[in-house]
Every structure is written in structure tokens, then in C-alpha cells.
Design a protein around this motif. Structure first.
Motif, short mmCIF file in Angstrom:
data_model
loop_
_atom_site.label_atom_id
_atom_site.label_comp_id
_atom_site.label_asym_id
_atom_site.label_seq_id
_atom_site.Cartn_x
_atom_site.Cartn_y
_atom_site.Cartn_z
N ALA A 1 0.83 -1.21 0.00
CA ALA A 1 0.00 0.00 0.00
C ALA A 1 0.86 1.26 0.00
O ALA A 1 0.60 2.20 -0.76
CB ALA A 1 -0.93 -0.01 1.20
N LYS A 2 1.89 1.28 0.84
CA LYS A 2 2.74 2.47 0.91
C LYS A 2 3.51 2.69 -0.39
O LYS A 2 3.59 3.81 -0.90
CB LYS A 2 3.71 2.35 2.09
N ALA A 3 4.06 1.60 -0.93
CA ALA A 3 4.78 1.72 -2.20
C ALA A 3 3.84 2.13 -3.32
O ALA A 3 4.17 2.99 -4.14
CB ALA A 3 5.48 0.40 -2.53
N GLY A 4 2.67 1.52 -3.36
CA GLY A 4 1.72 1.82 -4.42
C GLY A 4 1.26 3.26 -4.41
O GLY A 4 1.17 3.91 -5.47
N GLU A 5 0.99 3.79 -3.24
CA GLU A 5 0.56 5.18 -3.16
C GLU A 5 1.68 6.13 -3.58
O GLU A 5 1.44 7.15 -4.23
CB GLU A 5 0.08 5.50 -1.73
#
Length: 284
Positions: A24-28
Motif C-alpha cells: 500500500a505504501k509503495a503503491g501510493e
């Protein structure tokens, strides 16, 4: 706590929760960089690209994982030299690790570079070669696909099931166009030519991890591609298996981390696809 429950956590730290948080953090962060990357380089061929966003995403994921599990091993696409030989060697060096995180920080870099909104973050955790956790995150649609070995697969918190098409003629399938012009690409084209007349239609979105997630979610009946790597396949293969589908190599051997030529289906059309690929000389 059962042995199976213990296999997904060390102390109070859940493997799956860490994988989800990392994806989630990487994707955002990747989403904020769409149309805003600064470096673009070719790796193995003109179809095999890398940007500083790929490298930054992998560094972010690796740092987060190592904060929680400093003794675990890590295999990320951007830490491996280009080409199939280097990929095979890199996997061989770590495949029997006690715990191995397998990461594709941007699966679909060409799409990302062109602003085509079909790319993902793929994170898997294997225990002595067996994939326990698989997470694929599509930041553009905010879709999180999650699977745990023996516990099913989910998207938007809902349990997934593969589609029920029983014949090739009813099936929507997908493939990719490999960056290897000498071996993988010609084989994949043979398969494409053989299957186009047999199926309802074929798609090529440009992210193997998302294609596999779509098979798991019942949006595709099947997916095949030649010349992929563990970081392309490991999370998505678990998603398909835990949704009731079937994943093998293109010769019909059950999926393992070393598979490069993959076939993933709802199970019903698996044998028919294998037959067509092998008849066309498109399997290996």
C-alpha cells in the motif's frame, strides 16, 4: 495457536499485515510519480525498462520488511542483473531460504512510463520454497488482492473465486509480450496464433501480476506467458490457487518458484489450453 497460524507470524508481527502495508505504501508513492519520473533506462531490451521509481519502490519495500524481519532473505527485481540467466541464478541462490520475500516493485513499468494505468506492486513470502503469502496491489484502482496459503484469497475484503467457463470458446484469456526477442517472444507469438481462433478473446494488459489477480477474481478465464520470473508470478500464483484455480508451467508441471513459462486458469480450461500450446510448439 495452531502450527498453520504460527507460520504466518513471528511474535506479534503478521507476515500478511507487513506485506499489505508495504504494498500500500509503495503503491501510493508510485501513483504520485505517474508522469513525473526523471530517469528511464533499458535493461535487457527496448521492451524491458526501469526508472528511479522502480528502484525507489523496491528500496522502500525492502527497508520496511527488514525493519520487521531483519533475518529474512529478500529477492527483488531491481537487485538482479537483466536477462534470464541472471534471474535464474539469483533465485537459485536464495530459493531454499527459511523465509524469502519476493518483490516486483512496479510490475508493468512500460505502462507506468506511458501513463497507461495498469501496473501493480507484487509481494510474496515463501517459506523454504513454498509461498505462504501473496499480495498484489493496483494503486490506480485502489484494489488490494491478498492470499494466504490455505486461507483463501480476497479483494476489497471479499473472498474471490475463479470463473466457471468450461470451454475455450467461452473464455477471455490474457498473455503478455516478453522482452526477450530470441526465445520467449517467438514462443509466445506461436501460442497467441494458436489460441486466438479458439477463445472468445485475448487481452494483454502488461502486468503479469495483475493478470494473475484477474484470473483469481474471475475476470479472466486464463493467462499464459513465456519467460517470466519469480517476482512476476509468486504472489499471483498463490492468489489463483487460493481462489480455486490451477497454476502450472506450460508443460503441466505444478507451479514452483523456478517456473518461467506459466499457465494459470480457472482449472476447467487448463487441459485444453495446455493441449493447444503444446500442439503449436509454444510451450517451451
Amino acid at each position: 495457536m495452531s502450527d498453520q497460524q504460527q507460520s504466518f507470524a513471528v511474535g506479534s508481527k503478521s507476515f500478511t499485515a507487513v506485506a499489505i502495508n508495504c504494498a500500500a505504501k509503495a503503491g501510493e508513492w508510485i501513483k504520485t510519480k505517474l508522469g513525473n519520473y526523471t530517469t528511464l533506462k533499458m535493461k535487457y531490451s527496448g521492451q524491458d525498462l526501469v526508472t528511479e521509481v522502480d528502484k525507489g519502490s523496491e528500496a522502500m519495500i525492502r527497508n520496511l520488511i527488514m525493519t520487521h524481519f531483519p533475518d529474512h532473505s529478500f529477492l527483488g527485481e531491481e537487485g538482479v542483473e537483466p536477462g534470464p540467466e541472471a534471474s535464474t541464478k539469483a533465485l537459485h541462490n536464495v530459493k531454499d531460504a527459511d523465509y524469502l520475500w519476493i518483490v516486483d516493485p512496479v510490475d508493468g513499468t512500460t505502462n507506468f512510463v506511458h501513463g497507461f494505468p495498469f501496473f501493480s506492486v507484487s509481494i510474496a513470502l515463501a517459506h523454504r520454497g513454498e509461498v505462504l503469502v501473496g499480495v498484489v496491489y493496483d494503486p490506480m484502482r485502489d484494489e488490494l488482492f491478498v492470499a494466504e496459503k490455505g486461507k483463501g484469497a480476497y479483494v476489497h475484503g471479499r473472498k474471490m473465486s475463479v470463473s466457471d467457463e468450461a470451454a475455450l470458446g467461452e473464455s477471455l484469456i490474457a498473455t503478455g509480450f516478453p522482452p526477450d526477442p530470441h526465445y520467449a517472444q517467438p514462443l509466445n507469438m506461436k501460442g497467441l496464433q494458436a489460441l486466438v481462433p479458439q477463445v472468445r478473446n485475448i487481452r494483454s494488459g502488461g502486468s503479469a501480476a495483475l493478470h494473475l489477480a484477474y484470473v483469481a477474481a474471475g475476470r479472466l478465464s486464463g493467462f499464459w506467458e513465456i519467460g517470466l520470473n519469480a517476482w512476476d508470478l509468486s504472489a499471483g500464483a498463490l492468489l489463483v490457487a487460493e481462489s480455486g484455480g490451477k497454476v502450472t508451467d506450460t508443460s503441466g508441471t505444478s507451479y514452483h518458484l523456478g517456473v518461467r513459462n506459466v499457465l494459470a486458469t480457472n482449472g476447467h480450461i487448463h487441459d485444453a489450453m495446455l493441449e493447444q500450446l503444446n500442439k503449436a510448439g509454444a510451450a517451451n
